[in-house]
Design a protein around this motif. Structure first.
Motif, PDB file in Angstrom:
ATOM      1  N   PHE A 234       0.804  -1.218   0.000  1.00 50.62           N
ATOM      2  CA  PHE A 234       0.000   0.000   0.000  1.00 50.62           C
ATOM      3  C   PHE A 234       0.839   1.272   0.000  1.00 50.62           C
ATOM      4  N   GLY A 235       2.155   1.139  -0.066  1.00 50.34           N
ATOM      5  CA  GLY A 235       3.022   2.308  -0.175  1.00 50.34           C
ATOM      6  C   GLY A 235       2.988   3.215   1.036  1.00 50.34           C
ATOM      7  N   ILE A 236       2.867   2.628   2.216  1.00 52.86           N
ATOM      8  CA  ILE A 236       2.843   3.423   3.445  1.00 52.86           C
ATOM      9  C   ILE A 236       4.074   3.080   4.265  1.00 52.86           C
TER      10      ILE A 236
ATOM     11  N   ARG B  40      -6.049   5.973   6.658  1.00 50.68           N
ATOM     12  CA  ARG B  40      -5.524   7.191   7.295  1.00 50.68           C
ATOM     13  C   ARG B  40      -4.114   7.501   6.808  1.00 50.68           C
ATOM     14  N   LYS B  41      -3.283   6.462   6.709  1.00 46.06           N
ATOM     15  CA  LYS B  41      -1.898   6.667   6.268  1.00 46.06           C
ATOM     16  C   LYS B  41      -1.847   7.158   4.824  1.00 46.06           C
ATOM     17  N   GLN B  42      -2.673   6.577   3.973  1.00 49.42           N
ATOM     18  CA  GLN B  42      -2.680   6.998   2.569  1.00 49.42           C
ATOM     19  C   GLN B  42      -3.194   8.432   2.442  1.00 49.42           C
ATOM     20  N   GLU B  43      -4.219   8.773   3.211  1.00 49.14           N
ATOM     21  CA  GLU B  43      -4.760  10.138   3.151  1.00 49.14           C
ATOM     22  C   GLU B  43      -3.756  11.151   3.692  1.00 49.14           C
ATOM     23  N   SER B  44      -3.041  10.794   4.756  1.00 46.97           N
ATOM     24  CA  SER B  44      -2.073  11.742   5.325  1.00 46.97           C
ATOM     25  C   SER B  44      -0.881  11.943   4.397  1.00 46.97           C
ATOM     26  N   SER B  45      -0.562  10.950   3.595  1.00 44.44           N
ATOM     27  CA  SER B  45       0.569  11.102   2.667  1.00 44.44           C
ATOM     28  C   SER B  45       0.208  11.994   1.478  1.00 44.44           C
ATOM     29  N   LYS B  46      -1.108  12.130   1.202  1.00 46.54           N
ATOM     30  CA  LYS B  46      -1.556  12.994   0.102  1.00 46.54           C
ATOM     31  C   LYS B  46      -1.615  14.451   0.527  1.00 46.54           C
ATOM     32  N   ALA B  47      -1.751  14.692   1.833  1.00 47.44           N
ATOM     33  CA  ALA B  47      -1.904  16.069   2.328  1.00 47.44           C
ATOM     34  C   ALA B  47      -0.588  16.826   2.292  1.00 47.44           C
TER      35      ALA B  47
END
Length: 86
Positions: A53-55, A79-86
């Motif tokens: 998942f690239g986290i 949550r991890k994927q969303e935080s990496s986009k921010a």
């Protein structure tokens, strides 16, 4: 989120249940309560999550609230994927 659950279920089936026909955990089942994963198993699962998942999972995030069920894992990965986009 269901895609995360499906991929993790498949990973668990292939790597920890060894295709023995054992019952897959329900989405809310605790991996520890089901005796499905030990400490080494959790580390292997974290490596799978990072690669798939690239986290990046920090040591402080390796807690049951994030990793002890399919529901918790899916929410954590989201949550991890969303935080990496921010």
């Amino acid at each position: 989120m269901n895609d995360v659950k499906t991929q993790v279920k498949h990973y668990i089936e292939e790597n920890f249940l060894l295709g023995a026909g054992a019952r897959l955990p329900a989405d809310s089942d605790s991996f520890m309560d089901q005796h499905l994963l030990d400490s080494t198993g959790f580390l292997e699962l974290v490596l799978f999550l990072e690669e798939q998942f690239g986290i990046s999972v920090e040591d402080s995030e390796m807690v049951p609230e994030n990793l002890d069920s399919l529901d918790a894992l899916a929410a954590f990965v989201k949550r991890k994927q969303e935080s990496s986009k921010a």
